[in-house]
Design a protein around this motif. Structure first.
Motif, PDB file in Angstrom:
ATOM      1  N   ASN A 188      73.927 -82.552  59.949  1.00  0.00           N
ATOM      2  CA  ASN A 188      73.375 -83.053  61.125  1.00  0.00           C
ATOM      3  C   ASN A 188      73.650 -84.654  61.177  1.00  0.00           C
ATOM      4  O   ASN A 188      73.500 -85.109  62.165  1.00  0.00           O
ATOM      5  CB  ASN A 188      72.156 -82.848  60.502  1.00  0.00           C
ATOM      6  CG  ASN A 188      71.455 -81.242  60.493  1.00  0.00           C
ATOM      7  OD1 ASN A 188      71.984 -80.878  61.513  1.00  0.00           O
ATOM      8  ND2 ASN A 188      70.716 -80.910  59.841  1.00  0.00           N
ATOM      9  N   CYS A 189      74.154 -85.259  59.932  1.00  0.00           N
ATOM     10  CA  CYS A 189      74.128 -86.683  60.102  1.00  0.00           C
ATOM     11  C   CYS A 189      75.621 -86.998  60.767  1.00  0.00           C
ATOM     12  O   CYS A 189      75.707 -87.965  61.753  1.00  0.00           O
ATOM     13  CB  CYS A 189      74.493 -87.310  58.657  1.00  0.00           C
ATOM     14  SG  CYS A 189      72.975 -87.404  57.849  1.00  0.00           S
ATOM     15  N   GLY A 242      78.062 -89.049  66.012  1.00  0.00           N
ATOM     16  CA  GLY A 242      78.883 -88.677  67.096  1.00  0.00           C
ATOM     17  C   GLY A 242      78.325 -88.701  68.367  1.00  0.00           C
ATOM     18  O   GLY A 242      78.721 -89.142  69.410  1.00  0.00           O
ATOM     19  N   GLU A 243      76.724 -88.258  68.310  1.00  0.00           N
ATOM     20  CA  GLU A 243      75.982 -88.403  69.587  1.00  0.00           C
ATOM     21  C   GLU A 243      75.273 -89.607  69.912  1.00  0.00           C
ATOM     22  O   GLU A 243      75.153 -90.005  71.186  1.00  0.00           O
ATOM     23  CB  GLU A 243      75.087 -87.170  69.717  1.00  0.00           C
ATOM     24  CG  GLU A 243      75.747 -85.669  69.648  1.00  0.00           C
ATOM     25  CD  GLU A 243      74.752 -84.697  69.641  1.00  0.00           C
ATOM     26  OE1 GLU A 243      73.431 -85.105  69.439  1.00  0.00           O
ATOM     27  OE2 GLU A 243      74.985 -83.425  69.800  1.00  0.00           O
ATOM     28  N   ASN A 244      75.074 -90.460  68.854  1.00  0.00           N
ATOM     29  CA  ASN A 244      74.140 -91.514  69.148  1.00  0.00           C
ATOM     30  C   ASN A 244      74.968 -93.041  68.725  1.00  0.00           C
ATOM     31  O   ASN A 244      74.285 -94.050  69.553  1.00  0.00           O
ATOM     32  CB  ASN A 244      72.862 -91.410  68.471  1.00  0.00           C
ATOM     33  CG  ASN A 244      72.057 -90.285  68.973  1.00  0.00           C
ATOM     34  OD1 ASN A 244      71.252 -90.205  69.690  1.00  0.00           O
ATOM     35  ND2 ASN A 244      72.261 -89.126  68.118  1.00  0.00           N
ATOM     36  N   LEU A 245      76.046 -92.989  68.313  1.00  0.00           N
ATOM     37  CA  LEU A 245      76.682 -94.357  67.876  1.00  0.00           C
ATOM     38  C   LEU A 245      78.160 -94.172  68.670  1.00  0.00           C
ATOM     39  O   LEU A 245      78.748 -93.327  68.981  1.00  0.00           O
ATOM     40  CB  LEU A 245      76.751 -94.493  66.406  1.00  0.00           C
ATOM     41  CG  LEU A 245      75.644 -94.399  65.616  1.00  0.00           C
ATOM     42  CD1 LEU A 245      75.738 -94.390  64.265  1.00  0.00           C
ATOM     43  CD2 LEU A 245      74.557 -95.443  66.197  1.00  0.00           C
ATOM     44  N   TYR A 267      82.132 -95.939  64.652  1.00  0.00           N
ATOM     45  CA  TYR A 267      81.524 -95.292  63.485  1.00  0.00           C
ATOM     46  C   TYR A 267      81.814 -93.853  63.335  1.00  0.00           C
ATOM     47  O   TYR A 267      81.960 -93.012  64.091  1.00  0.00           O
ATOM     48  CB  TYR A 267      79.763 -95.435  63.635  1.00  0.00           C
ATOM     49  CG  TYR A 267      79.229 -96.795  63.819  1.00  0.00           C
ATOM     50  CD1 TYR A 267      79.154 -97.714  62.685  1.00  0.00           C
ATOM     51  CD2 TYR A 267      79.216 -97.370  64.925  1.00  0.00           C
ATOM     52  CE1 TYR A 267      78.511 -98.838  62.747  1.00  0.00           C
ATOM     53  CE2 TYR A 267      78.560 -98.583  65.162  1.00  0.00           C
ATOM     54  CZ  TYR A 267      78.274 -99.274  64.078  1.00  0.00           C
ATOM     55  OH  TYR A 267      77.838-100.583  63.994  1.00  0.00           O
ATOM     56  N   LYS A 268      82.072 -93.503  62.146  1.00  0.00           N
ATOM     57  CA  LYS A 268      82.449 -92.189  61.704  1.00  0.00           C
ATOM     58  C   LYS A 268      82.191 -92.020  59.912  1.00  0.00           C
ATOM     59  O   LYS A 268      82.300 -92.835  59.286  1.00  0.00           O
ATOM     60  CB  LYS A 268      83.999 -91.966  62.167  1.00  0.00           C
ATOM     61  CG  LYS A 268      84.958 -92.434  61.414  1.00  0.00           C
ATOM     62  CD  LYS A 268      86.415 -91.910  62.124  1.00  0.00           C
ATOM     63  CE  LYS A 268      87.425 -92.996  61.025  1.00  0.00           C
ATOM     64  NZ  LYS A 268      88.666 -92.238  61.582  1.00  0.00           N
TER      65      LYS A 268
END
Length: 239
Positions: free
Chosen positions: A215-216, A221-224, A228-229
């Motif tokens: 979930n993190c 992937g969807e919000n940042l 960031y990874k």
């Protein structure tokens, strides 16, 4: 009003929470015990040895089912609409009150006694009741066990649905929370057969950790942005 997002599935929640941190409450009314992990493991061992079914359930909106033990009033804010500015007496154990956990635990204990269960002297959150089962060799007495960890219920019985239906009349369970034991207190449980043919309960934290990481990763992937990874092999924070 407190808005929160759960780590496991990013489920959004909103709760009306009181500022209990500003209250001076005696320690005698805030302590609330929970069943120990050792008791859970011993009970699961007893269940598999005696062919008991084990079913879990989660109580819905637990705190507000019990009466408040503190004398508290508040000034209503704009979220109460036309009642804004009025004084209100808090009669239910709202989230945030220091005594809310103890009030709920006391209320649930009263329910268990009314159902005929007795608290175990070694672990007060292990509740027992003698039942009689008809067998081909005549009537057989056995103990039905209910383990309570705040609002998480674990029932060990030959017919656990019968017992949970009785509790549900007093404390409604969350939808779809009643079922076979799969995850309990964050740990994944599975009934398995060992190489020597003995049946036993296996315990693992893998499901909780994998779901949280998944979930993190989805949220990143969807919000940042792509800068960031999540690291595949993060350094050990406690070498």
């Amino acid at each position: 009003m407190i808005f929160d997002v759960k780590m496991e599935d990013f489920h959004r929640k909103v709760q009306l929470v009181s500022g209990g941190q500003i209250m001076d409450v005696p320690p005698t009314i805030i302590h609330a015990s929970v069943v120990s992990h050792e008791t859970v493991l011993i009970t699961l061992t007893m269940a598999v040895l005696n062919a008991f079914e084990v079913v879990a359930a989660d109580i819905l909106n637990m705190y507000i089912t019990s009466l408040n033990k503190e004398k508290i009033w508040t000034l209503l804010g704009p979220e109460f609409g036309k009642d804004k500015g009025h004084n209100a007496i808090v009669v239910r154990a709202l989230y945030g009150l220091k005594s809310a956990g103890a009030a709920f635990r006391r209320h649930l204990a009263d329910c268990m006694r009314q159902l005929g269960y007795e608290s175990n002297k070694a672990d007060p959150d292990l509740w027992m009741k003698v039942y009689t089962q008809e067998t081909k060799n005549g009537p057989k007495k056995y103990y039905s066990y209910i383990l309570i960890y705040v609002d998480d219920i674990l029932c060990k019985h030959y017919d656990p649905d019968l017992i949970l239906t009785q509790i549900d009349k007093y404390f409604p369970f969350k939808p779809d929370s009643v079922g076979e034991l799969d995850v309990y207190l964050g740990a994944k449980l599975k009934l398995m057969q060992l190489e020597n043919g003995v049946w036993a309960w296996g315990l693992s934290l893998s499901k909780y950790v994998q779901e949280a990481v998944r979930n993190c990763k989805k949220y990143v992937g969807e919000n940042l942005n792509k800068f960031y990874k999540l690291m595949h092999f993060a350094p050990n924070p406690s070498p």
